[in-house]
Design a protein around this motif. Structure first.
Motif, PDB file in Angstrom:
ATOM      1  N   ILE A   1      74.290  23.358  41.327  1.00 26.25           N
ATOM      2  CA  ILE A   1      75.543  22.615  41.323  1.00 26.25           C
ATOM      3  C   ILE A   1      76.689  23.589  41.601  1.00 26.25           C
ATOM      4  O   ILE A   1      76.516  24.810  41.479  1.00 26.25           O
ATOM      5  CB  ILE A   1      75.784  21.901  39.970  1.00 26.25           C
ATOM      6  CG1 ILE A   1      75.894  22.925  38.828  1.00 26.25           C
ATOM      7  CG2 ILE A   1      74.692  20.880  39.681  1.00 26.25           C
ATOM      8  CD1 ILE A   1      76.304  22.313  37.491  1.00 26.25           C
TER       9      ILE A   1
ATOM     10  N   ASN B   1      82.004  24.426  35.314  1.00 23.96           N
ATOM     11  CA  ASN B   1      81.679  23.065  35.736  1.00 23.96           C
ATOM     12  C   ASN B   1      81.020  22.293  34.599  1.00 23.96           C
ATOM     13  O   ASN B   1      79.853  21.894  34.691  1.00 23.96           O
ATOM     14  CB  ASN B   1      80.759  23.087  36.962  1.00 23.96           C
ATOM     15  CG  ASN B   1      80.561  21.719  37.582  1.00 23.96           C
ATOM     16  OD1 ASN B   1      81.078  20.711  37.092  1.00 23.96           O
ATOM     17  ND2 ASN B   1      79.793  21.656  38.671  1.00 23.96           N
TER      18      ASN B   1
ATOM     19  N   GLY C   1      79.551  18.873  35.566  1.00 22.17           N
ATOM     20  CA  GLY C   1      78.321  18.985  36.339  1.00 22.17           C
ATOM     21  C   GLY C   1      77.119  19.310  35.463  1.00 22.17           C
ATOM     22  O   GLY C   1      76.035  18.751  35.649  1.00 22.17           O
TER      23      GLY C   1
END
Length: 239
Positions: A209, A219, A222
């Motif tokens: 990701i 992130n 994510g």
């Protein structure tokens, strides 16, 4: 072993979160927010970190794993997520707890790490360089702020020695849990993620990701969505 089929009746799956080096449970604050009520996230921290910062750091793998196992005892953990150094702790912990899912992020498998030389740490700079060589990343503000650097010195050296110990302790480790590996597209430190397959008798899947080495910091959404997808897939297979 925790049975993921019970989760539909008894609330969301329980996921233990093991942080990277030089981080406490607070590191996962944004990840836990992103998970919301989709998972019951239990962040742990080792002595010398976060709320346990006044305790002496642990530098031996067996003691670190035992400490985390004791803190998770009786919680019915369904998956263990470990990031960076936490990935090696999670690997050892999964074998002890009999958890069916091992989720690792931001670290190369211990089986591909070169032998640990040890020694040679004469300064904070030496410790930072050696810890970085193991795949760890230390927040820049810790190194550039004089007071923070002084306070964090013992923790950094301790985590370096723990990293060395964890690599050797888990180099040949193999668990029965399925292993799911997550890497960041902008993480140059993680190599050979598919080689995590050597550490399981089950399945091994690798995902990627956007994000840097500290994925839960760069992130969190994510990472949260990935964790939920893995858990949902496991529940569907068990149902």
């Amino acid at each position: 072993m925790a049975d993921p089929r019970r989760l539909a009746a008894n609330g969301p799956p329980v996921v233990a979160l093991i942080p990277p080096s030089c981080c406490g449970a607070g590191y996962f604050r944004r990840l836990r927010r992103s998970l919301g009520d989709r998972a019951d996230a239990r962040a742990v921290e080792l002595p010398g970190h976060g709320r346990r910062r006044l305790e002496p750091p642990i530098i031996e793998a067996a003691l670190a794993v035992r400490d985390v196992a004791e803190r998770l005892s009786g919680t019915g953990v369904d998956a263990v997520y470990g990031e960076s150094l936490g990935a090696y702790v999670a690997l050892a912990l999964t074998g002890i707890l009999g958890v069916p899912l091992l989720l690792v992020a931001s670290n190369s498998p211990p089986s591909v790490r070169p032998p640990v030389a040890g020694g040679g740490v004469r300064s904070l700079e030496d410790a930072v360089a050696a810890l970085t060589a193991t795949g760890a990343r230390i927040p820049e503000e810790v190194l550039t702020h004089p007071e923070l650097a002084e306070q964090a010195g013992a923790m950094i050296v301790g985590d370096l020695r723990l990293s060395w110990s964890m690599i050797e302790a888990t180099r040949a480790a193999k668990v029965g849990a399925d292993v799911h590996v997550l890497t960041g597209a902008a993480d140059p430190a993680t190599i050979a993620p598919a080689a995590w397959a050597a550490h399981t008798t089950g399945r091994c899947e690798v995902s990627r990701i956007p994000g840097g080495h500290l994925l839960s910091a760069t992130n969190p959404r994510g990472v949260a969505d990935w964790i939920v997808r893995v858990l949902s897939g496991r529940q569907a297979a068990a149902g």
